[in-house]
Motif scaffolding. Structure first.
Motif, PDB file in Angstrom:
ATOM      1  N   GLY A   1       0.787  -1.226   0.000  1.00 44.47           N
ATOM      2  CA  GLY A   1       0.000   0.000   0.000  1.00 44.47           C
ATOM      3  C   GLY A   1       0.816   1.272   0.000  1.00 44.47           C
ATOM      4  N   VAL A   2       2.083   1.200  -0.420  1.00 42.14           N
ATOM      5  CA  VAL A   2       2.916   2.399  -0.488  1.00 42.14           C
ATOM      6  C   VAL A   2       2.427   3.268  -1.642  1.00 42.14           C
ATOM      7  CG1 VAL A   2       5.265   3.277  -0.774  1.00 42.14           C
ATOM      8  CG2 VAL A   2       4.869   1.122   0.436  1.00 42.14           C
ATOM      9  N   ASN A   3       2.234   4.565  -1.398  1.00 46.06           N
ATOM     10  CA  ASN A   3       1.704   5.411  -2.464  1.00 46.06           C
ATOM     11  C   ASN A   3       2.775   5.722  -3.514  1.00 46.06           C
ATOM     12  OD1 ASN A   3       3.224   7.744  -1.620  1.00 46.06           O
ATOM     13  ND2 ASN A   3       1.678   8.163  -0.071  1.00 46.06           N
ATOM     14  N   LEU A   4       2.323   6.214  -4.660  1.00 45.23           N
ATOM     15  CA  LEU A   4       3.219   6.428  -5.792  1.00 45.23           C
ATOM     16  C   LEU A   4       4.289   7.459  -5.487  1.00 45.23           C
ATOM     17  CD1 LEU A   4       0.597   6.474  -8.710  1.00 45.23           C
ATOM     18  CD2 LEU A   4       1.967   4.546  -7.897  1.00 45.23           C
ATOM     19  N   GLU A   5       3.944   8.470  -4.713  1.00 39.21           N
ATOM     20  CA  GLU A   5       4.917   9.512  -4.387  1.00 39.21           C
ATOM     21  C   GLU A   5       6.074   8.958  -3.563  1.00 39.21           C
ATOM     22  OE1 GLU A   5       4.960  14.095  -2.672  1.00 39.21           O
ATOM     23  OE2 GLU A   5       3.114  12.917  -2.676  1.00 39.21           O
ATOM     24  N   ARG A   6       5.760   8.093  -2.593  1.00 43.02           N
ATOM     25  CA  ARG A   6       6.820   7.506  -1.764  1.00 43.02           C
ATOM     26  C   ARG A   6       7.685   6.550  -2.567  1.00 43.02           C
ATOM     27  NH1 ARG A   6       4.719   4.769   3.412  1.00 43.02           N
ATOM     28  NH2 ARG A   6       6.970   4.468   3.648  1.00 43.02           N
ATOM     29  N   ILE A   7       7.055   5.769  -3.458  1.00 43.50           N
ATOM     30  CA  ILE A   7       7.843   4.878  -4.312  1.00 43.50           C
ATOM     31  C   ILE A   7       8.748   5.705  -5.215  1.00 43.50           C
ATOM     32  CG2 ILE A   7       7.747   3.132  -6.120  1.00 43.50           C
ATOM     33  CD1 ILE A   7       5.078   2.215  -4.973  1.00 43.50           C
ATOM     34  N   GLY A   8       8.214   6.818  -5.721  1.00 46.75           N
ATOM     35  CA  GLY A   8       9.037   7.702  -6.541  1.00 46.75           C
ATOM     36  C   GLY A   8      10.251   8.212  -5.788  1.00 46.75           C
TER      37      GLY A   8
END
Length: 296
Positions: free
Chosen positions: A226-233
């Protein structure tokens, strides 16, 4: 190490030989010295032999990347701590507990369906990661630095929690109910789904295995944890829109390869294949998390 440039030779000795050809020796020597210094500064209480750390790095770095790496390309401090934990150093175990394991409870609490005891999950996670099995290395030695250690541990905690759920039969019931809702009660689609369930699963397993390591990691972080896209970025030092394209492309790749596999395996007409994909397409979101956990 006492001899000048001995780090380079030790690293080359324990790394994959093809990856070391053409490597700039002075540059890599300086880089290795920087990595050792970074690890020691991050964990001054952890007494890890330099040789053990360099061997750990040499055996885990992606061969094609060795010659072009810079000091910021890998999570050095995380790798240093993981190596020390794999070596069974008590101070490293304490640091892992204090700085990482104590913070995964939130990830455990978000597991769909709930019903698991966080402390039991943590105890199993400790046993799984830090205890040697039949003379082998502890599972934490599998950490390769492709993502931050915190994210890797959260994913491991979620897998452990779901394994507990599965053992108690909770997760199976939740997925079965969700599948029924997703199909909306269509009798024909339900028949196709049940008849070809195993074919679909085998095709999806092969499709997931065919993804690149980065695609699997990004999907696992986003879909399972459930990690959001911004954090993965932030983890990959790129914009969230790029990550969004990665996720969309990976999902489309999975569907395309599943479709190709089913068409070849079952020899269906175009109409039959379209009906089957409509029937099983809803299972992708239900089946994908489990497969991503199994292939981590």
């Amino acid at each position: 190490m006492s001899m000048q440039r001995s780090r380079f030779h030790f690293f080359v000795q324990h790394g994959p030989a093809p990856a070391m050809s053409g490597v700039d020796e002075p540059r890599l020597e300086a880089l290795l010295a920087s990595w050792v210094s970074t690890g020691r500064e991050a964990w001054p209480e952890v007494a890890l032999a330099e040789e053990d750390f360099l061997r750990y790095l040499a055996q885990r770095l992606v061969p094609a990347d060795v010659s072009s790496m810079t000091s910021g390309d890998i999570p050095v401090a995380d790798l240093y701590l993981a190596c020390a934990c794999a070596r069974g150093i008590p101070a490293a175990h304490a640091a892992l507990e204090r700085h990482f394991l104590s913070k995964v409870v939130r990830a455990i609490s978000r597991v769909r369906g709930g019903g698991v005891d966080a402390e039991e999950v943590l105890q199993q996670l400790r046993q799984r990661l830090l205890a040697s099995e039949e003379g082998g290395e502890p599972r934490i030695s599998e950490y390769r630095g492709t993502a931050p250690l915190s994210a890797w541990l959260r994913a491991a905690a979620v897998r452990t929690a779901l394994n507990l759920q599965r053992a108690e039969g909770r997760r199976a019931r939740v997925e079965q109910e969700a599948e029924g809702e997703a199909l909306g009660g269509d009798v024909e689609l339900d028949y196709l789904r049940r008849r070809h369930h195993q074919d679909f699963r085998e095709a999806l397993v092969a499709a997931v295995a065919s993804l690149s390591p980065r695609e699997r990691t990004v999907l696992r972080l986003h879909v399972v944890e459930g990690v959001n896209l911004e954090r993965i970025g932030a983890m990959y030092r790129t914009h969230k829109s790029t990550v969004s394209r990665w996720v969309a492309h990976a999902r489309q790749t999975l569907l395309s390869r599943v479709r190709e596999s089913l068409a070849e395996r079952l020899q269906l007409s175009l109409g039959e294949l379209n009906s089957l994909m409509l029937a099983v397409g809803g299972q992708l979101d239900l089946s994908l998390p489990g497969l991503l956990r199994e292939t981590s």
